[in-house]
Design a protein around this motif. Structure first.
Motif, mmCIF file in Angstrom:
data_model
loop_
_atom_site.group_PDB
_atom_site.id
_atom_site.type_symbol
_atom_site.label_atom_id
_atom_site.label_comp_id
_atom_site.label_asym_id
_atom_site.label_seq_id
_atom_site.Cartn_x
_atom_site.Cartn_y
_atom_site.Cartn_z
ATOM 1 N N PRO A 643 0.810 -1.230 0.000
ATOM 2 C CA PRO A 643 0.000 0.000 0.000
ATOM 3 C C PRO A 643 0.841 1.277 0.000
ATOM 4 O O PRO A 643 0.532 2.238 -0.710
ATOM 5 C CB PRO A 643 -0.827 -0.137 1.278
ATOM 6 C CG PRO A 643 -0.921 -1.611 1.511
ATOM 7 C CD PRO A 643 0.359 -2.180 1.051
ATOM 8 N N GLU A 644 1.915 1.305 0.824
ATOM 9 C CA GLU A 644 2.729 2.523 0.886
ATOM 10 C C GLU A 644 3.394 2.799 -0.464
ATOM 11 O O GLU A 644 3.511 3.958 -0.890
ATOM 12 C CB GLU A 644 3.795 2.382 1.979
ATOM 13 C CG GLU A 644 3.241 2.329 3.398
ATOM 14 C CD GLU A 644 2.598 0.994 3.718
ATOM 15 O OE1 GLU A 644 2.826 0.028 2.922
ATOM 16 O OE2 GLU A 644 1.882 0.893 4.727
ATOM 17 N N GLU A 645 3.843 1.747 -1.127
ATOM 18 C CA GLU A 645 4.455 1.926 -2.446
ATOM 19 C C GLU A 645 3.420 2.423 -3.442
ATOM 20 O O GLU A 645 3.708 3.277 -4.297
ATOM 21 C CB GLU A 645 5.063 0.604 -2.917
ATOM 22 C CG GLU A 645 6.225 0.120 -2.064
ATOM 23 C CD GLU A 645 6.681 -1.269 -2.454
ATOM 24 O OE1 GLU A 645 5.855 -2.021 -3.034
ATOM 25 O OE2 GLU A 645 7.847 -1.619 -2.205
ATOM 26 N N ALA A 646 2.204 1.915 -3.368
ATOM 27 C CA ALA A 646 1.155 2.356 -4.277
ATOM 28 C C ALA A 646 0.816 3.821 -4.057
ATOM 29 O O ALA A 646 0.599 4.584 -5.021
ATOM 30 C CB ALA A 646 -0.086 1.484 -4.091
ATOM 31 N N LEU A 647 0.771 4.263 -2.781
ATOM 32 C CA LEU A 647 0.515 5.676 -2.485
ATOM 33 C C LEU A 647 1.608 6.561 -3.075
ATOM 34 O O LEU A 647 1.332 7.656 -3.607
ATOM 35 C CB LEU A 647 0.412 5.893 -0.968
ATOM 36 C CG LEU A 647 -0.865 5.354 -0.304
ATOM 37 C CD1 LEU A 647 -0.740 5.419 1.220
ATOM 38 C CD2 LEU A 647 -2.086 6.149 -0.770
ATOM 39 N N ALA A 648 2.856 6.060 -3.006
ATOM 40 C CA ALA A 648 3.972 6.845 -3.546
ATOM 41 C C ALA A 648 3.852 6.977 -5.065
ATOM 42 O O ALA A 648 4.108 8.049 -5.630
ATOM 43 C CB ALA A 648 5.299 6.185 -3.168
ATOM 44 N N VAL A 649 3.445 5.902 -5.747
ATOM 45 C CA VAL A 649 3.265 5.967 -7.195
ATOM 46 C C VAL A 649 2.144 6.939 -7.537
ATOM 47 O O VAL A 649 2.263 7.767 -8.460
ATOM 48 C CB VAL A 649 2.955 4.548 -7.761
ATOM 49 C CG1 VAL A 649 2.582 4.632 -9.231
ATOM 50 C CG2 VAL A 649 4.145 3.626 -7.567
ATOM 51 N N ALA A 650 1.035 6.868 -6.789
ATOM 52 C CA ALA A 650 -0.095 7.773 -7.058
ATOM 53 C C ALA A 650 0.310 9.234 -6.857
ATOM 54 O O ALA A 650 -0.042 10.112 -7.674
ATOM 55 C CB ALA A 650 -1.270 7.418 -6.147
ATOM 56 N N GLU A 651 1.053 9.491 -5.800
ATOM 57 C CA GLU A 651 1.479 10.863 -5.548
ATOM 58 C C GLU A 651 2.439 11.348 -6.640
ATOM 59 O O GLU A 651 2.405 12.508 -7.057
ATOM 60 C CB GLU A 651 2.157 10.947 -4.168
ATOM 61 C CG GLU A 651 2.669 12.341 -3.792
ATOM 62 C CD GLU A 651 1.557 13.384 -3.782
ATOM 63 O OE1 GLU A 651 1.857 14.563 -4.087
ATOM 64 O OE2 GLU A 651 0.380 13.045 -3.508
ATOM 65 N N ARG A 652 3.281 10.460 -7.100
ATOM 66 C CA ARG A 652 4.205 10.839 -8.178
ATOM 67 C C ARG A 652 3.444 11.179 -9.456
ATOM 68 O O ARG A 652 3.782 12.117 -10.176
ATOM 69 C CB ARG A 652 5.176 9.671 -8.420
ATOM 70 C CG ARG A 652 6.334 10.057 -9.312
ATOM 71 C CD ARG A 652 7.470 9.044 -9.224
ATOM 72 N NE ARG A 652 7.078 7.718 -9.654
ATOM 73 C CZ ARG A 652 7.037 6.659 -8.845
ATOM 74 N NH1 ARG A 652 7.350 6.777 -7.551
ATOM 75 N NH2 ARG A 652 6.670 5.462 -9.313
ATOM 76 N N LEU A 653 2.393 10.413 -9.740
ATOM 77 C CA LEU A 653 1.573 10.710 -10.918
ATOM 78 C C LEU A 653 0.875 12.067 -10.751
ATOM 79 O O LEU A 653 0.836 12.875 -11.689
ATOM 80 C CB LEU A 653 0.530 9.602 -11.121
ATOM 81 C CG LEU A 653 1.047 8.249 -11.618
ATOM 82 C CD1 LEU A 653 -0.072 7.218 -11.585
ATOM 83 C CD2 LEU A 653 1.598 8.386 -13.042
ATOM 84 N N ARG A 654 0.301 12.289 -9.575
ATOM 85 C CA ARG A 654 -0.407 13.564 -9.353
ATOM 86 C C ARG A 654 0.542 14.741 -9.487
ATOM 87 O O ARG A 654 0.244 15.733 -10.186
ATOM 88 C CB ARG A 654 -1.031 13.550 -7.954
ATOM 89 C CG ARG A 654 -1.906 14.776 -7.659
ATOM 90 C CD ARG A 654 -2.012 15.015 -6.165
ATOM 91 N NE ARG A 654 -0.710 15.331 -5.573
ATOM 92 C CZ ARG A 654 -0.125 16.530 -5.676
ATOM 93 N NH1 ARG A 654 -0.706 17.514 -6.356
ATOM 94 N NH2 ARG A 654 1.053 16.726 -5.105
ATOM 95 N N ALA A 655 1.704 14.632 -8.870
ATOM 96 C CA ALA A 655 2.651 15.740 -8.882
ATOM 97 C C ALA A 655 3.199 15.981 -10.290
ATOM 98 O O ALA A 655 3.417 17.120 -10.711
ATOM 99 C CB ALA A 655 3.789 15.468 -7.900
ATOM 100 N N GLY A 656 3.438 14.857 -11.025
ATOM 101 C CA GLY A 656 3.977 15.012 -12.363
ATOM 102 C C GLY A 656 3.023 15.738 -13.286
ATOM 103 O O GLY A 656 3.441 16.562 -14.111
ATOM 104 N N VAL A 657 1.739 15.457 -13.169
ATOM 105 C CA VAL A 657 0.756 16.125 -14.034
ATOM 106 C C VAL A 657 0.589 17.586 -13.621
ATOM 107 O O VAL A 657 0.475 18.496 -14.456
ATOM 108 C CB VAL A 657 -0.591 15.369 -13.980
ATOM 109 C CG1 VAL A 657 -1.682 16.150 -14.704
ATOM 110 C CG2 VAL A 657 -0.430 13.978 -14.571
ATOM 111 N N GLU A 658 0.587 17.832 -12.331
ATOM 112 C CA GLU A 658 0.389 19.201 -11.843
ATOM 113 C C GLU A 658 1.547 20.105 -12.244
ATOM 114 O O GLU A 658 1.355 21.277 -12.618
ATOM 115 C CB GLU A 658 0.239 19.185 -10.326
ATOM 116 C CG GLU A 658 0.029 20.580 -9.727
ATOM 117 C CD GLU A 658 0.018 20.557 -8.224
ATOM 118 O OE1 GLU A 658 -0.625 21.434 -7.629
ATOM 119 O OE2 GLU A 658 0.668 19.652 -7.639
#
Length: 739
Positions: A643-658
């Motif tokens: 789960p923690e790794e998945a949260l990190a991937v999701a945050e990386r996607l959000r930040a990259g698009v923003e």
């Protein structure tokens, strides 16, 4: 080592030893002085002896007088016995002699002691032939050993000549007795007959005294043959023929008839020239006559055309098969030259064959066409022999019309098969499977085009088929399985062409049943014959792959479509349940995407979606699956991810698009994402995992968008969660929902 190779090495050496000629060898006293230098004398003796031994035409041997071993043989001996030069050394006298070992040992003792110096014997050559020889042998002392210096003369021809002379000098009666010939003397005026006792044996009456009168002899002759015998005698008695000869049947004591050949001539005439005495011989020729009758039966019964012809071009004798095959009667054929029956197009070759027959005496398998009585032509294959002394040709012809027709049909069939094999979109092949052996027996020419190899290469070695190394084991197992089942074979795999290009191929074949029409010849040898085809399926595979891509890929973004994504999710859930591996899912939605479409148009909106898809692919692993679920809705499947790794991937996607404005035809546009993360264990199923990620996405939207939320309840808990999260008033956002 050969004898002279050892002895010649002593020339010029002033010493003696076991390899030198001792005094006993030459009969000299070693205590006396010598005027000449001993080494020089020794050198001269050895050299002269070696020259005589090696170059003399007579067969010479040196034999150990004790053991009988051959110490040396000169080249003439190698030629005579038929062994390679030097091969006689080391052999025993028993290897070439024909005496028994104990007899040979006694003879060696006599030779060693000088009691025997000349004798005749028989020697066996390397070829196995036995020759009569005259042997001259004397003992000599050499190298402190007693050797037999032996000269051998071949007297085989002389022995045979003496034997022939002895036989020729035997009494003629013995010759006639051995030949089964009886002799008689007939006095023509008195009709008295005098004959030896053998005539009874010849006539089948046993060894009895001769009948005193010719009339008694005539009574024994078969009535049908008597006129011919009397006619032959009278023609000779009247001086028409130099002698007479007649064959007739005589009835023996057992009642059986036997054939007799009688030959006679007048040996005494009176002053008036009238014959007084006739001398002659009789012999039994029943065996020859029976053989001739057997040959006549074969001649008449043979289905082949048999004939005797003269060099004048006319037949002398024909068997009945001529009429059966060609329809002509014997009389019709005897009255016309045989070349008139030959097809005009074949006459030149036929005459050339006749010239060859005159030169060589025999010709075989010469074919030409003969005219039938009904006007048709039939092919005849001839074997003929020419007997020069008789001036006659003996021929046997076989009707091969049907065979030639079959050959022509076969040639046409093969041409048709080759044409079909050349046009079939694949490689037609045939191979034979036998225990421990597999070999191609036919490969069509298209193998060069499809497999990159000529047919000859595959016919030489079936392993040359360029199967991809990764597929070769499975390919061979498929062949073995088909053979064990004696069933059909099918395989699909990859080929590596000689240039390195990889192609997909499909092979199919089935065993040939011996009962199938035309398959009997294929099944004569042991094993199973397979006939099949290899086709190139590369384009078909590529088309299938394109169809699969169209069926499982989103046409706009190139990501997995909803169907493909759900299949991958279900697969990973099953793997999670079986092995307990972690699994995570990210649900993604573009914030206020409807506004982008309304403001800039759907074309710009499509560009935004493609750009987002590219960012998602760049931020995840190859084992992860990114899919477009709906209009602006995306999802990322993360196998083996905590789960923690998945949260990190999701945050990386959000930040990259923003942080990275998206380049579009309308210029750079900035958008944000809302993301929900659900992870296992435990996991109640794919629907549950999707529902949890969807609820987390609702919370992200409700909390103000552009954020990541994790599912608050365990993914296995189907109760609870946010409800009415879309009540924030963002009507432009539609969320991923699985009913």
């Amino acid at each position: 080592m050969p004898f002279f190779a050892a002895s010649s090495g002593l020339s010029g050496v002033g010493q003696s030893g076991p390899d030198s000629f001792g005094p006993d060898s030459f009969g000299a006293d070693s205590s006396e002085g010598h005027a000449c230098d001993p080494p020089a004398s020794l050198s001269f003796g050895v050299s002269l002896y070696e020259q005589l031994f090696r170059f003399h035409s007579a067969v010479m041997l040196l034999v150990d007088a004790e053991t009988g071993c051959l110490i040396e043989g000169n080249p003439a001996a190698s030629v005579f016995y038929g062994y390679p030069d030097g091969a006689l050394c080391g052999m025993s006298i028993n290897d070439i002699g024909t005496l028994r070992p104990e007899e040979q040992a006694r003879r060696l003792a006599e030779l060693r002691e000088g009691r025997l110096t000349c004798f005749t014997s028989r020697h066996r050559l390397a070829s196995g032939e036995v020759r009569d020889v005259e042997v001259h042998s004397v003992p000599v002392r050499l190298f402190e050993r007693t050797l037999l210096y032996t000269i051998i003369h071949d007297i085989t021809d002389r022995v045979r000549a003496e034997e022939a002379l002895r036989r020729s000098e035997q009494h003629p009666e013995m010759v006639m007795d051995g030949a089964g010939i009886g002799s008689f003397s007939w006095h023509a005026l008195t009709d008295e007959v005098g004959c030896d006792t053998r005539w009874g044996d010849v006539l089948g009456l046993g060894r009895v005294e001769c009948a005193p009168m010719m009339a008694s002899w005539r009574s024994l002759v078969h009535p049908d043959d008597l006129p011919g015998l009397e006619r032959a005698r009278q023609r000779h008695l009247s001086g028409v023929t130099p002698r007479y000869e007649a064959e007739y049947r005589v009835q023996g004591a057992d009642g059986a008839w036997r054939w007799i050949q009688e030959t006679g001539r007048v040996v005494e005439r009176g002053g008036d020239g009238l014959p007084l005495r006739v001398a002659g011989i009789v012999r039994d020729v029943s065996i020859r006559r029976r053989a001739e009758e057997d040959r006549r039966r074969l001649f008449n019964l043979s289905p082949d055309l048999m004939c005797v012809g003269g060099m004048d071009g006319y037949f002398r004798e024909l068997n009945p098969a001529w009429q059966e095959v060609l329809g002509w009667s014997k009389e019709e054929l005897l009255d016309r030259p045989w070349v008139a029956l030959v097809h005009p197009d074949d006459r030149a070759a036929t005459m050339q064959g006749l010239d060859t027959l005159r030169e060589r005496g025999v010709i075989t398998n010469v074919e030409n066409r003969y005219l039938c009585r009904d006007g048709t032509w039939r092919w005849i294959s001839w074997n003929s022999a020419f007997v020069f002394e008789q001036g006659l040709i003996y021929g046997v012809g076989r009707d091969v019309t049907a065979l030639r027709r079959m050959v022509e049909e076969l040639r046409t069939s093969e041409a048709r098969l080759r044409a079909m094999a050349a046009t079939v979109p694949g490689v037609v092949l045939q191979w034979r499977e036998a225990p421990g052996d597999r070999r191609f027996t036919y490969v069509s020419p298209r193998s060069h085009e499809i497999l990159g190899l000529p047919p000859e290469r595959l016919l030489q070695d079936w392993r040359a088929l360029p199967v991809h190394p990764a597929d070769r084991t499975v390919w061979e197992l498929s062949l073995r399985d088909a053979v064990e089942r004696r069933g059909d074979w099918m395989f699909e795999g990859r080929l590596v062409l000689p240039g390195g290009e990889m192609r997909w191929w499909r092979g199919e074949a089935r065993p040939v049943d011996a009962g199938q029409s035309g398959a009997a010849d294929l099944c004569e040898e042991p094993g199973i014959v397979y006939c099949g085809i290899i086709t190139d399926t590369t384009e078909h595979r590529e088309a299938q792959e394109r169809l699969r891509q169209l069926a499982t890929t989103d046409g706009l973004t190139g990501l997995a479509n909803r169907r493909r994504f759900l299949e991958a999710l279900e697969h990973e859930v099953q793997r999670h349940r079986r092995y307990g591996t972690p699994l995570a899912l990210i649900s993604i939605d573009v914030d206020r995407f409807k506004l982008v479409n309304d403001t800039w148009g759907h074309a710009v909106g499509d560009e935004v979606l493609r750009a987002l898809a590219a960012i998602c692919r760049a931020e995840v692993r190859d084992v992860d699956t990114v899919g477009r679920i709906g209009g602006e809705e995306f999802a990322v499947l993360l196998p083996d991810t905590a789960p923690e790794e998945a949260l990190a991937v999701a945050e990386r996607l959000r930040a990259g698009v923003e942080s990275a404005p998206l380049l579009t035809a309308a210029g750079p546009l900035s958008v944000t994402l809302s993301l929900g993360v659900a992870a296992s264990p435990p996991c109640g199923g794919a629907d549950t995992l999707l529902r949890e990620a969807d609820r987390a996405l609702y919370r992200a939207k409700a909390a103000g968008r552009n954020r990541v939320e994790r599912a608050s309840k365990p993914s296995g808990d189907l109760s609870g969660g946010l409800s009415g999260a879309s009540g924030t008033g963002d009507d432009a956002d539609t969320l991923l929902t699985i009913p």
